[in-house]
Motif scaffolding. Sequence first.
Motif, PDB file in Angstrom:
ATOM      1  N   PHE A  44      50.613   2.800  28.189  1.00  0.00           N
ATOM      2  CA  PHE A  44      49.482   1.877  28.236  1.00  0.00           C
ATOM      3  C   PHE A  44      49.925   0.487  27.845  1.00  0.00           C
ATOM      4  O   PHE A  44      50.833   0.322  27.028  1.00  0.00           O
ATOM      5  CB  PHE A  44      48.377   2.325  27.274  1.00  0.00           C
ATOM      6  CG  PHE A  44      47.763   3.643  27.650  1.00  0.00           C
ATOM      7  CD1 PHE A  44      46.671   3.673  28.495  1.00  0.00           C
ATOM      8  CD2 PHE A  44      48.284   4.830  27.165  1.00  0.00           C
ATOM      9  CE1 PHE A  44      46.107   4.884  28.846  1.00  0.00           C
ATOM     10  CE2 PHE A  44      47.725   6.041  27.517  1.00  0.00           C
ATOM     11  CZ  PHE A  44      46.635   6.076  28.365  1.00  0.00           C
ATOM     12  N   PRO A  50      42.353   3.807  25.984  1.00  0.00           N
ATOM     13  CA  PRO A  50      41.027   4.291  25.606  1.00  0.00           C
ATOM     14  C   PRO A  50      40.961   4.491  24.095  1.00  0.00           C
ATOM     15  O   PRO A  50      41.940   4.916  23.482  1.00  0.00           O
ATOM     16  CB  PRO A  50      40.906   5.631  26.327  1.00  0.00           C
ATOM     17  CG  PRO A  50      41.932   5.588  27.391  1.00  0.00           C
ATOM     18  CD  PRO A  50      43.019   4.685  26.929  1.00  0.00           C
ATOM     19  N   LEU A  53      41.959   7.727  22.380  1.00  0.00           N
ATOM     20  CA  LEU A  53      43.396   7.966  22.404  1.00  0.00           C
ATOM     21  C   LEU A  53      44.097   7.192  21.288  1.00  0.00           C
ATOM     22  O   LEU A  53      45.058   7.665  20.696  1.00  0.00           O
ATOM     23  CB  LEU A  53      43.953   7.536  23.761  1.00  0.00           C
ATOM     24  CG  LEU A  53      45.280   8.199  24.088  1.00  0.00           C
ATOM     25  CD1 LEU A  53      45.031   9.641  24.458  1.00  0.00           C
ATOM     26  CD2 LEU A  53      45.969   7.464  25.221  1.00  0.00           C
ATOM     27  N   ARG A  56      43.775   9.171  18.216  1.00  0.00           N
ATOM     28  CA  ARG A  56      44.623  10.359  18.217  1.00  0.00           C
ATOM     29  C   ARG A  56      46.083   9.976  18.007  1.00  0.00           C
ATOM     30  O   ARG A  56      46.831  10.662  17.333  1.00  0.00           O
ATOM     31  CB  ARG A  56      44.472  11.113  19.528  1.00  0.00           C
ATOM     32  CG  ARG A  56      44.660  12.598  19.321  1.00  0.00           C
ATOM     33  CD  ARG A  56      44.068  13.390  20.421  1.00  0.00           C
ATOM     34  NE  ARG A  56      44.906  13.310  21.609  1.00  0.00           N
ATOM     35  CZ  ARG A  56      44.624  13.963  22.738  1.00  0.00           C
ATOM     36  NH1 ARG A  56      43.540  14.696  22.809  1.00  0.00           N
ATOM     37  NH2 ARG A  56      45.406  13.866  23.762  1.00  0.00           N
TER      38      ARG A  56
ATOM     39  N   THR B  13      48.630   8.144  30.918  1.00  0.00           N
ATOM     40  CA  THR B  13      48.999   6.735  31.010  1.00  0.00           C
ATOM     41  C   THR B  13      47.777   5.954  31.434  1.00  0.00           C
ATOM     42  O   THR B  13      46.742   6.514  31.778  1.00  0.00           O
ATOM     43  CB  THR B  13      50.096   6.515  32.055  1.00  0.00           C
ATOM     44  OG1 THR B  13      49.571   6.909  33.315  1.00  0.00           O
ATOM     45  CG2 THR B  13      51.343   7.308  31.751  1.00  0.00           C
ATOM     46  N   GLU B  14      47.935   4.661  31.404  1.00  0.00           N
ATOM     47  CA  GLU B  14      46.817   3.805  31.763  1.00  0.00           C
ATOM     48  C   GLU B  14      46.356   4.089  33.197  1.00  0.00           C
ATOM     49  O   GLU B  14      45.171   4.213  33.477  1.00  0.00           O
ATOM     50  CB  GLU B  14      47.266   2.345  31.627  1.00  0.00           C
ATOM     51  CG  GLU B  14      46.122   1.389  31.509  1.00  0.00           C
ATOM     52  CD  GLU B  14      46.638  -0.016  31.304  1.00  0.00           C
ATOM     53  OE1 GLU B  14      47.688  -0.172  30.634  1.00  0.00           O
ATOM     54  OE2 GLU B  14      45.996  -0.937  31.804  1.00  0.00           O
ATOM     55  N   THR B  17      44.687   7.495  33.526  1.00  0.00           N
ATOM     56  CA  THR B  17      43.360   7.461  32.938  1.00  0.00           C
ATOM     57  C   THR B  17      42.367   6.827  33.902  1.00  0.00           C
ATOM     58  O   THR B  17      41.235   7.282  34.046  1.00  0.00           O
ATOM     59  CB  THR B  17      43.383   6.666  31.622  1.00  0.00           C
ATOM     60  OG1 THR B  17      44.466   7.127  30.832  1.00  0.00           O
ATOM     61  CG2 THR B  17      42.105   6.852  30.856  1.00  0.00           C
ATOM     62  N   SER B  93      38.872  14.622  26.410  1.00  0.00           N
ATOM     63  CA  SER B  93      39.029  14.176  25.009  1.00  0.00           C
ATOM     64  C   SER B  93      40.035  13.038  24.915  1.00  0.00           C
ATOM     65  O   SER B  93      40.157  12.391  23.883  1.00  0.00           O
ATOM     66  CB  SER B  93      39.475  15.351  24.140  1.00  0.00           C
ATOM     67  OG  SER B  93      40.787  15.706  24.498  1.00  0.00           O
ATOM     68  N   VAL B  94      40.733  12.832  26.032  1.00  0.00           N
ATOM     69  CA  VAL B  94      41.771  11.803  25.986  1.00  0.00           C
ATOM     70  C   VAL B  94      41.141  10.423  26.056  1.00  0.00           C
ATOM     71  O   VAL B  94      40.185  10.237  26.775  1.00  0.00           O
ATOM     72  CB  VAL B  94      42.756  12.009  27.149  1.00  0.00           C
ATOM     73  CG1 VAL B  94      43.590  10.766  27.384  1.00  0.00           C
ATOM     74  CG2 VAL B  94      43.645  13.183  26.849  1.00  0.00           C
TER      75      VAL B  94
END
Lengths: 449, 94
Positions: A44, A50, A53, A56, B13-14, B17, B93-94
């Motif tokens: 990312f 997000p 995430l 986490r 990854t972005e 997602t 959940s990610v």
Amino acid sequence: MKVTAERLPESQVLLTIEAEPAEWEAARNRALKELSGKVNIPGFRRGKTPLQLVERFLGRETVLKEVADDLVPELYERAIQQNGLEPVDQPQLEVVSTEPLTVKATVPIKPTVTLGDYSKIEVEEEKLEVPELEVVRGVEAVRVRQAPWQPFGNRPAHYGDTVTLKIEARENGAVLLDEEAWEYLLLPDNVAPVPGFARQIEGLLPGASKDFSLAFPANDPRKQLAGKTFTFSVTIVEAKEKALPALDDEFAKAAGFDSLAALREKVTADVRSQVDAAAKARFEEKVVDALVAQARIEYPLAMVEREIDRMLQDQADELRRGRLNLDDYLKSMKKTVDQYRADLRAPAELRLKRSLALAKVTEAEGVKVGPEEVDAEVRYWSERAGEQLAEVGNVFDRPEFRDTLERRLAVRKTVDLLVAKVRSRRQQVAPSGLVLPGGVQLPTAEKGG
Amino acid sequence: MELLEVLRRPYITEKATSLQAQNKYAFEVDLKANKHQIRQAVEVAFKVRVKDVHVLREHGKMRHMGRFRTRSPETKKAVVTLMAGDKIEFFQSV
């Protein structure tokens, strides 16, 4: 936000603050956003992860800490306002639980001063005598100042004399001194040219010669001299002593007075004013202490610490003027800063109590300091500073200095007022046994002024 | 090849997602797996219906270790599109 406030001793308030779930959630989202912009998470770009995430990836603890860091000061600020508290220092914050966020804040607040009936303060004023010894000393000082130097030749030189020396001082060809007529004031604590030099000269007869060696101390700041031993060859060419004039009108006239009696009178008056000033200061201190003794003063420990800080700062400034620093000074007393702070605690508390009690009186009596009084004070300081002022601009007219002056004047006026009250009552009350606050009975006082 | 060996790990990854908005999920899969096996593996593992499977090979990159030159392993990626209405909870959940 739910807040409960509880008054603690030592002028502190315990706030128990609990964040509402909505507030907490908002703060959590803020924190996560903040963190996501700061942390590199593989896969990312920064700030694009997000939020779940982020939590986490970083772990729950990190996020909770961030939330607390963000939310606690804000909650504290609002709790203070809600309860109308006036903190005087940083609070002690303790996070009790993170979900829901509960914080215990111990806030040092403005001291409370309850003055007793200070119009009943009774303090005995001492009348100090002018000590005869001081007068004699004063006259003697004038006499010494007036005395001319007179050569003598029939006795060994001793401390207080001035000697003219023919002097040579060498070390391996290096010349320290080579003079035909070197004036030297013989004093035991004179460290020039080398410490111990005066001791070598003392006791020599005029005309006598002496050879000796002296070493500079190894820690002498002058690097090229430190630790070096010089060979001295000295001859006393001439020795002079103070020829004290006879203690008579003649001498007084030479010193600019009409007669010996007039000189004595002047010296007595000088000593008198010193003694009076000391007595006045003592009396004022006693009055203020009596005021403190009958007042109930509650103040937070933090203020004592501030006061200690101020005292340390003052001392450091004082020492710097003498080209010393506080660390060295403490080392010479073999004390750590913490030990020294502990030593300062009692005086600091006393100072604090005095100023708090006086401030309360200032308020109660409605003592006011007008701008024209401050102006007068500014003029006084400006005149004392004289010419330097033109260079730096008038520092005394700046607002912060004016504030200081105003505070000082207010204290001055308050003390004067208190003292005047105590004095006027002393004149009314028949001189019976004095009763101090606390019921201490003093022996019958003379009628003071 | 055993069905359990097909899916190696999810891509988190972005880009992956953002694909979820189109009901697509990305995995790294075994190099030798084909689209049929991937479809079957996803359907069994996540109890969903698969609409489409796209695969692509990622070539191993040249790596240098001092004097030695090596190649990082080649991998296979799969982007699985689910039937409308299905979703993989694991990724939620990610």
